[in-house]
Design a protein around this motif. Structure first.
Motif, PDB file in Angstrom:
ATOM      1  N   LYS A 216       3.497  11.347   2.954  1.00 11.53           N
ATOM      2  CA  LYS A 216       4.910  11.674   3.119  1.00 11.53           C
ATOM      3  C   LYS A 216       5.414  11.384   4.532  1.00 11.53           C
ATOM      4  N   LYS A 217       4.483  11.192   5.457  1.00  9.78           N
ATOM      5  CA  LYS A 217       4.865  10.913   6.844  1.00  9.78           C
ATOM      6  C   LYS A 217       5.047   9.404   7.004  1.00  9.78           C
ATOM      7  N   PRO A 218       6.206   8.969   7.515  1.00 15.19           N
ATOM      8  CA  PRO A 218       6.534   7.530   7.569  1.00 15.19           C
ATOM      9  C   PRO A 218       5.476   6.681   8.259  1.00 15.19           C
ATOM     10  N   GLU A 219       4.914   7.184   9.387  1.00 15.09           N
ATOM     11  CA  GLU A 219       3.948   6.359  10.119  1.00 15.09           C
ATOM     12  C   GLU A 219       2.680   6.141   9.321  1.00 15.09           C
ATOM     13  N   PHE A 220       2.289   7.142   8.516  1.00 13.55           N
ATOM     14  CA  PHE A 220       1.078   7.000   7.722  1.00 13.55           C
ATOM     15  C   PHE A 220       1.349   6.251   6.416  1.00 13.55           C
ATOM     16  N   ALA A 221       2.560   6.347   5.899  1.00 10.77           N
ATOM     17  CA  ALA A 221       2.935   5.548   4.730  1.00 10.77           C
ATOM     18  C   ALA A 221       2.929   4.070   5.093  1.00 10.77           C
ATOM     19  N   ASP A 222       3.409   3.766   6.298  1.00 10.25           N
ATOM     20  CA  ASP A 222       3.402   2.373   6.759  1.00 10.25           C
ATOM     21  C   ASP A 222       1.969   1.876   6.933  1.00 10.25           C
ATOM     22  N   LEU A 223       1.102   2.732   7.455  1.00 10.73           N
ATOM     23  CA  LEU A 223      -0.312   2.371   7.612  1.00 10.73           C
ATOM     24  C   LEU A 223      -0.946   2.097   6.245  1.00 10.73           C
ATOM     25  N   MET A 224      -0.604   2.904   5.254  1.00  6.59           N
ATOM     26  CA  MET A 224      -1.134   2.700   3.908  1.00  6.59           C
ATOM     27  C   MET A 224      -0.712   1.329   3.373  1.00  6.59           C
ATOM     28  N   ARG A 225       0.534   0.959   3.602  1.00  5.97           N
ATOM     29  CA  ARG A 225       1.010  -0.358   3.155  1.00  5.97           C
ATOM     30  C   ARG A 225       0.242  -1.479   3.852  1.00  5.97           C
ATOM     31  N   ARG A 226       0.019  -1.319   5.144  1.00  3.22           N
ATOM     32  CA  ARG A 226      -0.683  -2.360   5.896  1.00  3.22           C
ATOM     33  C   ARG A 226      -2.144  -2.486   5.474  1.00  3.22           C
ATOM     34  N   LEU A 227      -2.774  -1.371   5.152  1.00  4.86           N
ATOM     35  CA  LEU A 227      -4.164  -1.415   4.701  1.00  4.86           C
ATOM     36  C   LEU A 227      -4.281  -1.915   3.267  1.00  4.86           C
ATOM     37  N   GLY A 228      -3.238  -1.723   2.475  1.00  5.17           N
ATOM     38  CA  GLY A 228      -3.198  -2.301   1.135  1.00  5.17           C
ATOM     39  C   GLY A 228      -3.892  -1.518   0.045  1.00  5.17           C
ATOM     40  N   ALA A 229      -4.203  -0.232   0.274  1.00  6.00           N
ATOM     41  CA  ALA A 229      -4.863   0.550  -0.766  1.00  6.00           C
ATOM     42  C   ALA A 229      -3.987   0.697  -2.004  1.00  6.00           C
ATOM     43  N   LEU A 230      -2.682   0.753  -1.784  1.00  5.11           N
ATOM     44  CA  LEU A 230      -1.740   0.886  -2.899  1.00  5.11           C
ATOM     45  C   LEU A 230      -0.864  -0.350  -3.009  1.00  5.11           C
ATOM     46  N   GLY A 231      -1.374  -1.494  -2.556  1.00  2.99           N
ATOM     47  CA  GLY A 231      -0.567  -2.704  -2.490  1.00  2.99           C
ATOM     48  C   GLY A 231       0.259  -2.688  -1.214  1.00  2.99           C
ATOM     49  N   ASP A 232       0.934  -3.790  -0.926  1.00  4.70           N
ATOM     50  CA  ASP A 232       1.715  -3.846   0.307  1.00  4.70           C
ATOM     51  C   ASP A 232       3.215  -3.628   0.073  1.00  4.70           C
ATOM     52  N   GLY A 233       3.578  -3.318  -1.162  1.00  4.89           N
ATOM     53  CA  GLY A 233       4.989  -3.082  -1.455  1.00  4.89           C
ATOM     54  C   GLY A 233       5.781  -4.354  -1.622  1.00  4.89           C
ATOM     55  N   ASN A 234       5.127  -5.503  -1.460  1.00  7.68           N
ATOM     56  CA  ASN A 234       5.806  -6.797  -1.591  1.00  7.68           C
ATOM     57  C   ASN A 234       5.090  -7.653  -2.642  1.00  7.68           C
ATOM     58  N   GLN A 235       4.451  -8.726  -2.177  1.00  6.97           N
ATOM     59  CA  GLN A 235       3.776  -9.620  -3.115  1.00  6.97           C
ATOM     60  C   GLN A 235       2.557  -8.973  -3.762  1.00  6.97           C
ATOM     61  N   ASP A 236       1.830  -8.190  -2.971  1.00  2.00           N
ATOM     62  CA  ASP A 236       0.594  -7.604  -3.477  1.00  2.00           C
ATOM     63  C   ASP A 236       0.908  -6.359  -4.309  1.00  2.00           C
ATOM     64  N   GLN A 237       0.788  -6.498  -5.624  1.00  2.00           N
ATOM     65  CA  GLN A 237       1.064  -5.384  -6.520  1.00  2.00           C
ATOM     66  C   GLN A 237      -0.218  -4.674  -6.965  1.00  2.00           C
ATOM     67  N   SER A 238      -1.375  -5.138  -6.471  1.00  2.00           N
ATOM     68  CA  SER A 238      -2.631  -4.500  -6.846  1.00  2.00           C
ATOM     69  C   SER A 238      -2.680  -3.101  -6.245  1.00  2.00           C
ATOM     70  N   THR A 239      -3.392  -2.235  -6.895  1.00  2.00           N
ATOM     71  CA  THR A 239      -3.423  -0.859  -6.403  1.00  2.00           C
ATOM     72  C   THR A 239      -4.702  -0.170  -6.848  1.00  2.00           C
ATOM     73  N   LEU A 240      -4.898   1.009  -6.357  1.00  2.00           N
ATOM     74  CA  LEU A 240      -6.044   1.828  -6.703  1.00  2.00           C
ATOM     75  C   LEU A 240      -6.085   2.059  -8.219  1.00  2.00           C
ATOM     76  N   SER A 241      -7.233   1.798  -8.831  1.00  2.00           N
ATOM     77  CA  SER A 241      -7.363   2.028 -10.270  1.00  2.00           C
ATOM     78  C   SER A 241      -7.537   3.523 -10.541  1.00  2.00           C
ATOM     79  N   PRO A 242      -7.266   3.969 -11.773  1.00  2.00           N
ATOM     80  CA  PRO A 242      -7.522   5.375 -12.113  1.00  2.00           C
ATOM     81  C   PRO A 242      -8.974   5.787 -11.868  1.00  2.00           C
ATOM     82  N   ASP A 243      -9.906   4.879 -12.127  1.00  2.00           N
ATOM     83  CA  ASP A 243     -11.313   5.216 -11.896  1.00  2.00           C
ATOM     84  C   ASP A 243     -11.616   5.378 -10.406  1.00  2.00           C
ATOM     85  N   GLU A 244     -11.018   4.532  -9.563  1.00  2.00           N
ATOM     86  CA  GLU A 244     -11.195   4.685  -8.117  1.00  2.00           C
ATOM     87  C   GLU A 244     -10.557   5.983  -7.630  1.00  2.00           C
ATOM     88  N   TRP A 245      -9.389   6.319  -8.183  1.00  2.00           N
ATOM     89  CA  TRP A 245      -8.697   7.554  -7.798  1.00  2.00           C
ATOM     90  C   TRP A 245      -9.539   8.769  -8.174  1.00  2.00           C
TER      91      TRP A 245
END
Length: 373
Positions: A298-327
């Protein structure tokens, strides 16, 4: 129900027990049998044998998004609690996967310790910037020291007397390896306490015992898992009941695709908290990984970090994300922060090695220690 083993850590963590473990010195518990040492060596050999991956191999991992999520959690912990110029102790540092995180925090000096010789060599290579798989943009800015030894067995205060006190200690996804015996658990916490300055911080991640036991009791047999992991308990735990008087040595086999395949141990968190208090380490917080993600995303600086690391995709071209099994695997872990009792000395000097020393570590620079040192 027995306290501390049942409810999943969906809020502030496991229930706390008033039970007080006998607060005598670590030396009372130091006799280890050969089976304990053999299991520690088995864990070390497992991690030593894991080779560094190229970027392409890493991205092809079936748990790549889980790895990125775990990196995000560690990054958030470091950003929250590390400060410019800090002297860092990284217990079970592995292959040095957090070196860049510490560099971004602008720490002053780093000591990494790991039992696995192969991992320490990979860490040395990564620190020097020689690893083919690791394309670092800039050279790390802090001097470092690497030690090969079992930080859950060896007394470290004498070994690190010239480096201590440390401002922050980190033990990521490894503290549970100390829980095979009370001696090892005490040695781990005694080392942290002896080396941290008053007011210093201990950050870490480890399996959430309440979640694991809950899943075990929901399973038909002694094993459970999904497409990327499984956990199996031995027949001795067929009744799925665990005595509160015997919180150490509760072993299970853990397999995680492309990551882990070795014995691990349950760490009842209320016992961990009580034991830590005996060594002047007070709980700041404990959060299951699901709760941790929910809060800090919920904190903007950490949400941005999450996008850059790509665990949930980058919000743009990369739509891949954590699978239910990984979660689901993420739910097996928690993050904790402890603080050493006392007030920091405002006039104290940092370690004499901070911001000094060679910025290249040779093989001869690596120190090897054992319980005889």
């Amino acid at each position: 129900m027995k306290r501390g083993y049942e409810s999943a850590s969906t809020s502030v963590g496991p229930p706390q027990s008033r039970q007080r473990l006998d607060p005598i010195g670590v030396s009372q518990f130091l006799e280890e049998d050969e089976s304990t040492k053999n299991l520690a060596r088995k864990v070390a050999d497992h991690y030593s044998a894991r080779s560094n991956q190229t970027l392409e191999e890493r991205e092809a991992s079936p748990i790549i998004h889980l790895k990125k999520l775990n990196n995000w959690i560690k990054s958030v912990l470091i950003q929250l609690y590390a400060h410019r110029g800090d002297v860092v102790l990284d217990l079970a540092c592995g292959k040095g996967g957090d070196l860049i995180k510490w560099d971004k925090a602008k720490v002053g000096y780093y000591v990494g310790i790991d039992i696995a010789e192969g991992s320490i060599e990979d860490c040395r290579t990564r620190y020097n910037g020689d690893a083919d798989h690791h394309q670092r943009r800039n050279k790390l800015t802090f001097p470092a020291r690497l030690i090969c030894g079992d930080c859950f067995e060896v007394r470290l205060d004498k070994v690190l007397k010239d480096d201590a006190p440390f401002d922050i200690c980190s033990c990521q996804f490894a503290m549970h390896y100390s829980w095979s015996t009370e001696a090892r658990a005490r040695r781990a916490l005694a080392n942290v306490s002896a080396l941290l300055r008053p007011g210093g911080t201990f950050i870490g991640t480890m399996p959430d015992a309440n979640v694991i036991i809950k899943k075990l009791r929901e399973a038909e047999g002694l094993a459970f898992g999904n497409s990327v992991y499984w956990i199996r308990f031995d027949d001795e735990h067929a009744d799925k009941r665990f005595k509160s008087s015997s919180p150490f040595g509760i072993k299970y086999k853990f397999h995680l695709e492309d990551a882990v395949d070795c014995p691990e141990w349950i760490v009842p968190f209320h016992v961990f908290k009580s034991l830590a208090e005996e060594y002047d380490l007070e709980l700041v917080f404990v959060k299951n990984s699901h709760e941790f993600v929910d809060q800090y995303l919920k904190k903007p600086e950490f949400a941005d970090l999450m996008r850059r690391l790509g665990a949930l995709g980058d919000g743009n071209q990369d739509q891949s994300t954590l699978s239910p099994d990984e979660w689901e695997v993420a739910y097996l872990y928690l993050a904790f922060v402890l603080r050493k009792r006392g007030q920091p000395d405002q006039n104290r000097k940092k370690s004499s090695r901070a911001n000094k020393g060679p910025m290249q570590i040779s093989k001869d620079d690596v120190m090897y220690i054992n319980n005889d040192d």
